[in-house]
Design an enzyme around this catalytic site. Structure first.
Site, mmCIF file in Angstrom:
data_model
loop_
_atom_site.group_PDB
_atom_site.id
_atom_site.type_symbol
_atom_site.label_atom_id
_atom_site.label_comp_id
_atom_site.label_asym_id
_atom_site.label_seq_id
_atom_site.Cartn_x
_atom_site.Cartn_y
_atom_site.Cartn_z
ATOM 1 N N SER A 66 0.817 -1.219 0.000
ATOM 2 C CA SER A 66 0.000 0.000 0.000
ATOM 3 C C SER A 66 0.851 1.269 0.000
ATOM 4 O O SER A 66 1.895 1.323 0.650
ATOM 5 C CB SER A 66 -0.908 0.023 1.234
ATOM 6 O OG SER A 66 -1.518 -1.225 1.451
ATOM 7 N N HIS B 173 9.968 5.034 -2.465
ATOM 8 C CA HIS B 173 9.127 4.698 -3.614
ATOM 9 C C HIS B 173 8.351 5.951 -4.019
ATOM 10 O O HIS B 173 7.165 6.072 -3.781
ATOM 11 C CB HIS B 173 8.160 3.579 -3.220
ATOM 12 C CG HIS B 173 7.280 3.125 -4.341
ATOM 13 N ND1 HIS B 173 7.766 2.718 -5.558
ATOM 14 C CD2 HIS B 173 5.936 2.989 -4.436
ATOM 15 C CE1 HIS B 173 6.749 2.362 -6.332
ATOM 16 N NE2 HIS B 173 5.626 2.528 -5.676
HETATM 17 O O1 TXD Z 1 4.717 -1.057 -5.868
HETATM 18 C C1 TXD Z 1 3.905 -0.672 -5.081
HETATM 19 N N1 TXD Z 1 4.190 -0.659 -3.785
HETATM 20 C C2 TXD Z 1 2.587 -0.214 -5.558
HETATM 21 C C3 TXD Z 1 1.608 0.181 -4.598
HETATM 22 C C4 TXD Z 1 2.290 -0.187 -6.946
HETATM 23 C C5 TXD Z 1 1.018 0.115 -7.356
HETATM 24 C C6 TXD Z 1 -0.066 0.446 -6.441
HETATM 25 N N2 TXD Z 1 0.314 0.491 -5.080
HETATM 26 C C7 TXD Z 1 -0.676 0.734 -4.024
HETATM 27 O O2 TXD Z 1 -1.276 -0.498 -3.641
HETATM 28 C C8 TXD Z 1 -1.838 1.604 -4.370
HETATM 29 O O3 TXD Z 1 -1.485 2.957 -4.355
HETATM 30 C C9 TXD Z 1 -2.807 1.244 -3.258
HETATM 31 O O4 TXD Z 1 -2.493 1.961 -2.076
HETATM 32 C C10 TXD Z 1 -2.529 -0.244 -3.029
HETATM 33 C C11 TXD Z 1 -3.607 -1.175 -3.564
HETATM 34 O O5 TXD Z 1 -3.791 -0.971 -4.923
HETATM 35 P P1 TXD Z 1 -4.991 -1.696 -5.718
HETATM 36 O O6 TXD Z 1 -4.890 -1.283 -7.133
HETATM 37 O O7 TXD Z 1 -5.051 -3.139 -5.388
HETATM 38 O O8 TXD Z 1 -6.252 -0.950 -5.042
HETATM 39 P P2 TXD Z 1 -7.794 -1.418 -5.003
HETATM 40 O O9 TXD Z 1 -8.144 -2.218 -6.198
HETATM 41 O O10 TXD Z 1 -8.604 -0.210 -4.679
HETATM 42 O O11 TXD Z 1 -7.828 -2.420 -3.759
HETATM 43 C C12 TXD Z 1 -7.692 -1.999 -2.444
HETATM 44 C C13 TXD Z 1 -8.564 -2.887 -1.604
HETATM 45 C C14 TXD Z 1 -10.071 -2.746 -1.888
HETATM 46 O O12 TXD Z 1 -10.607 -4.018 -2.250
HETATM 47 C C15 TXD Z 1 -10.662 -2.259 -0.579
HETATM 48 O O13 TXD Z 1 -11.944 -2.794 -0.287
HETATM 49 C C16 TXD Z 1 -9.624 -2.757 0.416
HETATM 50 O O14 TXD Z 1 -8.379 -2.522 -0.219
HETATM 51 N N3 TXD Z 1 -9.688 -2.091 1.709
HETATM 52 C C17 TXD Z 1 -9.442 -2.744 2.855
HETATM 53 N N4 TXD Z 1 -9.075 -4.006 3.098
HETATM 54 C C18 TXD Z 1 -8.918 -4.366 4.373
HETATM 55 N N5 TXD Z 1 -9.094 -3.517 5.408
HETATM 56 C C19 TXD Z 1 -9.436 -2.241 5.204
HETATM 57 N N6 TXD Z 1 -9.594 -1.394 6.240
HETATM 58 C C20 TXD Z 1 -9.635 -1.805 3.879
HETATM 59 N N7 TXD Z 1 -9.995 -0.628 3.325
HETATM 60 C C21 TXD Z 1 -10.021 -0.822 1.992
#
Ligand code: TXD
Length: 318
Positions: free
Chosen positions: A120, A176
């Site tokens: 994240s 990053h």
């Molecule tokens: O290389 C890297 N580190 C990255 C990081 C490269 C690309 C994207 N990166 C980051 O990963 C991006 O900026 C996001 O912060 C995360 C997740 O990216 P993603 O594309 O998977 O985001 P989504 O599709 O929105 O998924 C996030 C999920 C979604 O299903 C929400 O319901 C869930 O997170 N979510 C939660 N899960 C558990 N607990 C809580 N509290 C919660 N809140 C939201």
């Protein structure tokens, strides 16, 4: 012997690809957690029903209950919002730090022996927060950024030189974000310096440097390039592949040397901050941080990147 167990916190774009990759590689049984009801159950049912076609013998299940991550060997966290076009990773800090706090509590209380890989954003700040909240030793809390940033750099070099990606070695250090440090001097094709090969191709050192600078700049902006093209969300295939490489090295005790966001304790002149550096990843998590000599330019870029991480972490009051 029981199979390893991998918990994935966040069942969105990256979480779904992670679940499928872990299953295809039979790294262990997979549990996908999300706060959205039914979604992780639906996604994992879909993946599990491909098992007879793909031939993997691991279980893939979804949950909304942290109890189901008990006894996980590795936890990979993608919970949080992704960027929208025009946003920087740092713009996500307010909302994602609230999410990360609750996720870290869930991991601390239910999978206290796990190795944790954070994906994240903003990455360096989220890893710092997770380590503080879990109280886990720093060898068990790390972040994925460098494997991906390096892979992007390697891909650009391979495309430019018309050689296989398998033979390109290149690495990025630092945070990053826009200040990341792609290491030009160490970029090579099977040990042959990339700058030398560029000079052969273009006939002058000046042009070689120009082409290299363009690849460095594209690497730094590569996440944003994908965000802009997608129009909704950020990269998800390559971040998932990158985190799986780290998880695999830990689960199979491969001791790969992978650029990892790790807590530095004096290495590279940095103390008490999470930053991207090459690490040996094995069954002990971050088993070793590999330190090497940076020249004055590289050290200045690294210091600049660390300053940006410090400012971000400071803004969370940590
Ligand atoms: O290389 C890297 N580190 C990255 C990081 C490269 C690309 C994207 N990166 C980051 O990963 C991006 O900026 C996001 O912060 C995360 C997740 O990216 P993603 O594309 O998977 O985001 P989504 O599709 O929105 O998924 C996030 C999920 C979604 O299903 C929400 O319901 C869930 O997170 N979510 C939660 N899960 C558990 N607990 C809580 N509290 C919660 N809140 C939201």
């Amino acid at each position: 012997m029981a199979r390893p167990k991998i918990a994935l916190i966040g069942g969105g774009q990256i979480g779904g690809v992670l679940a499928q990759l872990c299953a295809l590689r039979e790294l262990g049984d997979v549990v996908l957690f999300d706060i959205v009801e039914n979604m992780p159950q639906g996604k994992t049912l879909d993946i599990a029903e491909a098992a007879p076609v793909d031939g993997f013998d691991v279980s893939v299940t979804g949950t909304n209950d942290y109890k189901d991550i008990a006894d996980s060997d590795v936890v990979i966290v993608t919970a949080g919002l992704p960027r929208k076009p025009g946003m920087s990773r740092d713009d996500l800090i307010g909302v994602n730090s609230k999410i990360m706090t609750s996720v870290a509590e869930g991991i601390r209380d239910n999978a206290p022996d796990a190795h944790v890989i954070i994906i994240s954003n903003p990455l360096d700040a989220m890893v710092t927060l997770c380590q503080k909240v879990t109280g886990f030793p720093s060898n068990r809390v790390m972040g994925q950024a460098g494997v991906l940033d390096s892979a992007r750099f390697q891909a650009f070099i391979a495309w430019e030189l018309g050689v296989s990606v398998k033979d390109v070695n290149a690495m990025t250090l630092g945070g990053h974000g826009d200040t990341m440090v792609p290491l030009v001097r160490y970029a090579s094709v099977n040990g042959i310096p990339v700058l030398e090969l560029l000079e052969q191709k273009y006939g002058s050192a000046e042009k070689a440097n120009e082409v290299m600078t363009a690849m460095v700049d594209r690497t730094k902006a590569a996440g944003g390039e994908v965000v802009k093209l997608l129009g909704n969300g950020s990269a998800f295939y390559s971040p998932a592949s990158s985190a799986v490489a780290m998880a695999e090295s830990i689960l199979k005790d491969q001791k790969r040397v992978l650029p990892t966001c790790a807590l530095l304790k004096g290495e590279f002149g940095i103390d008490g901050f999470y930053v991207g550096v090459p690490c040996v990843l094995g069954s002990g998590g971050v088993e070793k941080i590999i330190e090497f000599k940076l020249d004055a330019t590289e050290q200045a870029l690294m210091d600049n990147s660390v300053a940006a991480v410090k400012e971000l972490v400071g803004s969370m009051g940590l």
